[in-house]
Structures are given as C-alpha cells and as structure tokens.
Motif scaffolding. Sequence first.
Motif, PDB file in Angstrom:
ATOM      1  N   ASP A  87     -10.471  33.786  34.082  1.00  0.00           N
ATOM      2  CA  ASP A  87      -9.397  34.535  33.452  1.00  0.00           C
ATOM      3  C   ASP A  87      -8.122  33.702  33.478  1.00  0.00           C
ATOM      4  OD1 ASP A  87      -7.003  36.403  33.390  1.00  0.00           O
ATOM      5  OD2 ASP A  87      -8.614  37.834  32.999  1.00  0.00           O
ATOM      6  N   HIS A  88      -7.648  33.296  32.314  1.00  0.00           N
ATOM      7  CA  HIS A  88      -6.484  32.420  32.210  1.00  0.00           C
ATOM      8  C   HIS A  88      -5.263  33.044  32.862  1.00  0.00           C
ATOM      9  CE1 HIS A  88      -3.247  30.078  30.227  1.00  0.00           C
ATOM     10  NE2 HIS A  88      -4.147  29.115  30.185  1.00  0.00           N
ATOM     11  N   HIS A  89      -5.045  34.326  32.646  1.00  0.00           N
ATOM     12  CA  HIS A  89      -3.871  35.002  33.220  1.00  0.00           C
ATOM     13  C   HIS A  89      -3.944  35.013  34.740  1.00  0.00           C
ATOM     14  CE1 HIS A  89      -1.529  38.464  34.710  1.00  0.00           C
ATOM     15  NE2 HIS A  89      -0.669  38.104  33.770  1.00  0.00           N
ATOM     16  N   PHE A  91      10.668  24.890  37.712  1.00  0.00           N
ATOM     17  CA  PHE A  91      11.254  25.788  38.701  1.00  0.00           C
ATOM     18  C   PHE A  91      10.606  25.511  40.049  1.00  0.00           C
ATOM     19  CE2 PHE A  91      11.313  27.725  34.557  1.00  0.00           C
ATOM     20  CZ  PHE A  91      12.590  28.271  34.440  1.00  0.00           C
ATOM     21  N   ILE A  92      11.416  25.292  41.075  1.00  0.00           N
ATOM     22  CA  ILE A  92      10.902  25.121  42.429  1.00  0.00           C
ATOM     23  C   ILE A  92      11.072  26.444  43.163  1.00  0.00           C
ATOM     24  CG2 ILE A  92      11.253  23.940  44.642  1.00  0.00           C
ATOM     25  CD1 ILE A  92      12.037  21.457  43.056  1.00  0.00           C
ATOM     26  N   LEU A  93       9.968  26.959  43.679  1.00  0.00           N
ATOM     27  CA  LEU A  93       9.988  28.262  44.324  1.00  0.00           C
ATOM     28  C   LEU A  93      10.377  28.130  45.795  1.00  0.00           C
ATOM     29  CD1 LEU A  93       6.733  29.840  42.820  1.00  0.00           C
ATOM     30  CD2 LEU A  93       9.052  29.769  41.868  1.00  0.00           C
ATOM     31  N   GLY A  94      11.292  28.995  46.228  1.00  0.00           N
ATOM     32  CA  GLY A  94      11.718  29.002  47.612  1.00  0.00           C
ATOM     33  C   GLY A  94      10.759  29.789  48.490  1.00  0.00           C
ATOM     34  N   ALA A  95      11.126  29.954  49.756  1.00  0.00           N
ATOM     35  CA  ALA A  95      10.269  30.660  50.711  1.00  0.00           C
ATOM     36  C   ALA A  95      10.033  32.109  50.311  1.00  0.00           C
ATOM     37  CB  ALA A  95      10.892  30.593  52.105  1.00  0.00           C
ATOM     38  N   ASP A  96      10.963  32.678  49.521  1.00  0.00           N
ATOM     39  CA  ASP A  96      10.811  34.062  49.090  1.00  0.00           C
ATOM     40  C   ASP A  96       9.959  34.205  47.834  1.00  0.00           C
ATOM     41  OD1 ASP A  96      12.506  32.947  47.234  1.00  0.00           O
ATOM     42  OD2 ASP A  96      14.117  34.419  47.474  1.00  0.00           O
ATOM     43  N   GLY A  97       9.460  33.065  47.317  1.00  0.00           N
ATOM     44  CA  GLY A  97       8.607  33.102  46.137  1.00  0.00           C
ATOM     45  C   GLY A  97       9.347  33.099  44.819  1.00  0.00           C
ATOM     46  N   PHE A  98      10.679  32.979  44.855  1.00  0.00           N
ATOM     47  CA  PHE A  98      11.486  32.968  43.633  1.00  0.00           C
ATOM     48  C   PHE A  98      12.177  31.611  43.475  1.00  0.00           C
ATOM     49  CE2 PHE A  98      10.927  37.433  44.528  1.00  0.00           C
ATOM     50  CZ  PHE A  98      10.734  37.979  43.257  1.00  0.00           C
ATOM     51  N   LYS A 104      -0.846  35.410  37.244  1.00  0.00           N
ATOM     52  CA  LYS A 104      -0.908  36.572  38.134  1.00  0.00           C
ATOM     53  C   LYS A 104      -0.135  36.305  39.426  1.00  0.00           C
ATOM     54  CE  LYS A 104      -4.169  39.760  40.318  1.00  0.00           C
ATOM     55  NZ  LYS A 104      -5.611  40.077  40.537  1.00  0.00           N
ATOM     56  N   GLY A 105       0.775  37.231  39.764  1.00  0.00           N
ATOM     57  CA  GLY A 105       1.541  37.123  40.996  1.00  0.00           C
ATOM     58  C   GLY A 105       2.721  36.181  40.941  1.00  0.00           C
ATOM     59  N   MET A 106       3.002  35.602  39.771  1.00  0.00           N
ATOM     60  CA  MET A 106       4.130  34.672  39.654  1.00  0.00           C
ATOM     61  C   MET A 106       5.425  35.440  39.374  1.00  0.00           C
ATOM     62  SD  MET A 106       3.054  31.688  40.298  1.00  0.00           S
ATOM     63  CE  MET A 106       4.318  30.571  39.654  1.00  0.00           C
ATOM     64  N   PRO A 107       6.579  34.856  39.777  1.00  0.00           N
ATOM     65  CA  PRO A 107       7.855  35.546  39.580  1.00  0.00           C
ATOM     66  C   PRO A 107       8.285  35.570  38.116  1.00  0.00           C
ATOM     67  CG  PRO A 107       8.214  33.353  40.488  1.00  0.00           C
ATOM     68  CD  PRO A 107       6.738  33.580  40.513  1.00  0.00           C
ATOM     69  N   VAL A 108       9.158  36.508  37.815  1.00  0.00           N
ATOM     70  CA  VAL A 108       9.726  36.632  36.470  1.00  0.00           C
ATOM     71  C   VAL A 108      11.091  35.955  36.451  1.00  0.00           C
ATOM     72  CG1 VAL A 108      10.561  38.255  34.732  1.00  0.00           C
ATOM     73  CG2 VAL A 108       8.487  38.782  36.039  1.00  0.00           C
ATOM     74  N   TRP A 109      11.346  35.173  35.384  1.00  0.00           N
ATOM     75  CA  TRP A 109      12.618  34.483  35.227  1.00  0.00           C
ATOM     76  C   TRP A 109      13.128  34.725  33.813  1.00  0.00           C
ATOM     77  CZ3 TRP A 109      15.959  32.044  38.412  1.00  0.00           C
ATOM     78  CH2 TRP A 109      16.946  31.241  37.840  1.00  0.00           C
ATOM     79  N   ASN A 110      14.295  35.340  33.693  1.00  0.00           N
ATOM     80  CA  ASN A 110      14.867  35.652  32.379  1.00  0.00           C
ATOM     81  C   ASN A 110      13.878  36.412  31.499  1.00  0.00           C
ATOM     82  OD1 ASN A 110      17.311  34.525  33.009  1.00  0.00           O
ATOM     83  ND2 ASN A 110      16.926  32.585  31.971  1.00  0.00           N
ATOM     84  N   GLY A 111      13.176  37.357  32.119  1.00  0.00           N
ATOM     85  CA  GLY A 111      12.273  38.207  31.369  1.00  0.00           C
ATOM     86  C   GLY A 111      10.910  37.625  31.077  1.00  0.00           C
ATOM     87  N   ARG A 170       4.750  30.106  34.958  1.00  0.00           N
ATOM     88  CA  ARG A 170       3.362  29.624  34.978  1.00  0.00           C
ATOM     89  C   ARG A 170       3.093  28.839  36.262  1.00  0.00           C
ATOM     90  NH1 ARG A 170      -0.262  27.504  30.142  1.00  0.00           N
ATOM     91  NH2 ARG A 170      -1.837  26.305  31.268  1.00  0.00           N
ATOM     92  N   ARG A 171       1.990  29.157  36.924  1.00  0.00           N
ATOM     93  CA  ARG A 171       1.596  28.457  38.154  1.00  0.00           C
ATOM     94  C   ARG A 171       1.044  27.084  37.808  1.00  0.00           C
ATOM     95  NH1 ARG A 171      -1.472  32.053  39.648  1.00  0.00           N
ATOM     96  NH2 ARG A 171      -0.150  33.074  41.197  1.00  0.00           N
ATOM     97  N   HIS A 172       1.381  26.084  38.656  1.00  0.00           N
ATOM     98  CA  HIS A 172       0.751  24.778  38.481  1.00  0.00           C
ATOM     99  C   HIS A 172       0.016  24.319  39.732  1.00  0.00           C
ATOM    100  CE1 HIS A 172      -0.207  20.942  36.786  1.00  0.00           C
ATOM    101  NE2 HIS A 172       0.245  20.359  37.870  1.00  0.00           N
TER     102      HIS A 172
END
Length: 443
Positions: free
Chosen positions: A314-316, A278-285, A321-328, A332-334
């Motif tokens: 802390d793995h989470h 997933f590529i995040l746009g300027a809005d973070g989604f 932490k702070g990442m967007p939700v997609w389909n519930g 994961r941040r990379h």
Amino acid sequence: MMKWLVAHAIETLKLEKGSAIAIDMPMDVNSVVIYLAIVLAGYVVVSIADSFAPDEISARLKISNAKAIFTQDLIIRGDRKLPLYSRVVDAQSPMAIVIPNRGSSFSRMLRDIDISWQSFLERAHVSKEVEFVAVEQTTEAFTNILFSSGTTGEPKAIPWNVATPFKAAADAWCHMDIRKGDIDARVTMLGVIPSIVRAWKSADATATYDWSAIRCFASTGEASNADEYLWLMGRARYKPVIEYCGGTEIGGGFVTGSLLQHQSLAAFSTPAMGCSLFILGADGFPIPQNGPGIGELALGPQMFGASSTLLNADHHDIYFKGMPVWNGKVLRRHGDVFERTSRGYYRAHGRADDTMNLGGIKVSSVEIERICNSVDAGVLETAAVGVPPAGGGPERLVIAVVFKNPDKPITDLCVRNRSPTFSSKNSDKQGYEKGLTTAVLSR
C-alpha cells in the motif's frame, strides 16, 4: 535503427499491450536498445539485476507478472564465466530471449519455450528498415518496474511512469550540468560511489591516468568522506564533486549540489529542483526551515516523477501513514536521517529504518539476517546493523551473533561461512566483506 527492429520483433510475440517484459542482463548496448524498444512498443520493462540468485529473480518475475524476459547466456568478467541464463531457467521464468555472450553458440541448450537472439531478430527481418511508430501513452502509464529493498525482506515493486525519466534527466541537466557532447571516453563527467573512491585511494589506483578532461564528479549511493573526496578532486585538477541523494521511488534525487553554489565536501547544498525537505524533530514535526538540526528526513508530497503506487504494498501506508501535516499537506516519508548544518548544508547520517546502504546498494537487515541465521546450527539469532565510521563515509556492516550454547561459541563463524552467507548477491559480496565486523553475544 536497431531499436526499431527489436520493437518490431517484440510485436511478433503477440503480447497484450502494457504487459511486463523483464531484462536480466549486464548494462551494455544490447540491454539499452532492448529497454528503449520495450517502452517504444508500449510495454513495461522489469529491471532485474544480473547478480541475483534464482529465487530473487523468481520473486521479481512473479510480483511484476512478467510475460517474457531478455537475458544473456553468460557474463564474462576477466577469466571468469558466470552463468546467467541458467539462473533464469532455475527461476522458472516465462519465455526467454537469450543473447550469446560471444559468437553465436550457447553454453547450454535452450528450453523449448525460449528463443535465441538471432532467431528473435529474424522474426522482424522484413521490417528492418521500417520506422517503428511509438505507441502513445498517458503520463501515468507505467514504463518500468524497479525494486527496492523493504524492511520486511520482500522487495518493493516501484513502477515508473512516462514522466519519471524526465525527472532524472532534469536533475542531470540542472544540478550536474550534463550537456550535449559529454561522453564516456575522455570522460567529462564521472559518477562514483564512496566505496570505490576509498578503494582507489587505498591502492593509488588512478596514479597513471589522465583525468584532466573531467569537468565534475557526481557521487551517490552512500555517505562520503571529506578527506577521500578532496583526494578525488585532486585527480582532476580539483574539479567539484556534486553529491546526489535520491531513491528508486523518486526517479531521481531529492537533495544534491549545484555548480551555481558554493559546495562543502561530503555535503549537499540544496534540495533537488522541484523538491522540498523537512527535518523532523523529536516531537515528530518539522524543525524550523532555516535552522540547524538532525532527524528523520521528510519530503514535500508533490514531486514531479515520484511514485504514486506500488504493485505489492500500500503506497499510502509506506510513504504517508502517520506522517505530519505541513501547510495542509501530509509530508512524504523517506527513511534517511539527515542533518542541516548552521551554514545551511545537508549531511546524510544513514537510515532511520531497518535498511542500510552497503557498497552503494540499499539492503534490508532482514535479508542479511535470514541468511546469517542459517549458516550454522549453533546460531540462535543474528542482528545486522550499518554503522557509519566516526570520520564519515560508507557504513560498515556489523553482525551481532547469539549462540544457542554461549559456553561454546563458534569463533571462526564469519571466516568459515563468509562466502555462503552472501552467495545470494554474488556481485555485492566483496562490498559487504570489506567492512564486516562480527560481535558475539551470550544468550
């Protein structure tokens, strides 16, 4: 088999099952056998690079709580003898099993708590021909503790579990067509990093070699350059280059190429098997899945073999932490910035955080700045950034320097202090220096 003998010998150390045992050695037949034997016997490998200085070795031993360490007396490269065991001693390591580089003698006396390789193997001499029955483990059991540069300068301790190597092997089979019979002599598949390809091309270093046996190349570690990789393909009758990008915490790749798809030079054609991007746009989604765009890359949270815990963080917090939700599901941040082109290919554009890839090695800017800040009393502060060249390819390291007295800048700071600046990563120093630029700033 040799790994059975080593596993039997490890048992004589009377360590608690699941204990961490470090390896600080060059990649050779002994280190591979030791690695397999540690896992076979139900212990956990701690991987430590043989280039590290004592303080870096010590940090990794403490974080992992290693109970023993396998190492080598010296590393011989050409006509140079580089000490290794002495660095392990200076790191105040636990018991060391020490392999002589050549012959049976050591360059220095061993500590009382340490054991020579020969004496270690003799402990299990009566079991030399006896098969070692592997210790059964759950899928979640740790097999290896690796380290990745963190943005704070402290290495992240990332445990691999029993499943993680299957992820790496699956990538090799699925995306690079590695098969039974592929080898190291008359090589059929060659892995490279872009920095070494650039060096080969500049020196025409491959001109006298026959690479006709190569079926494909694999490239990883840093962004590549299309012109240089076209040159590389030409060395082997235009065999394809499979780009591969992943991370220690993933146990393999998340984006790569495939011999079943059309490839584009210096680009990736597909998510790795079992991964979603997933590529995040300027809005973070996430931007639309099939549309072009550029932004920070996020990964689907369910990846076979990926890390689920860290030993010293802390793995989470690090990955979710702070990442967007997609389909519930929380993505994961990379940390990489990626572009998806209008033709559906992916291109890497460096890091979104304070780490950078230099010579195929991820390093924190904090690590570099800490050393640069100490090289001269006239330095107030420094900033280290990785800058990709306009035409693509490996990042260049740029150091911005602020002096305490801007009227008296030290113009030869970089040249005079180059070696001390990077002495903590001796083997990586050359890679840093190749692309080093210094900018002097006033206060």
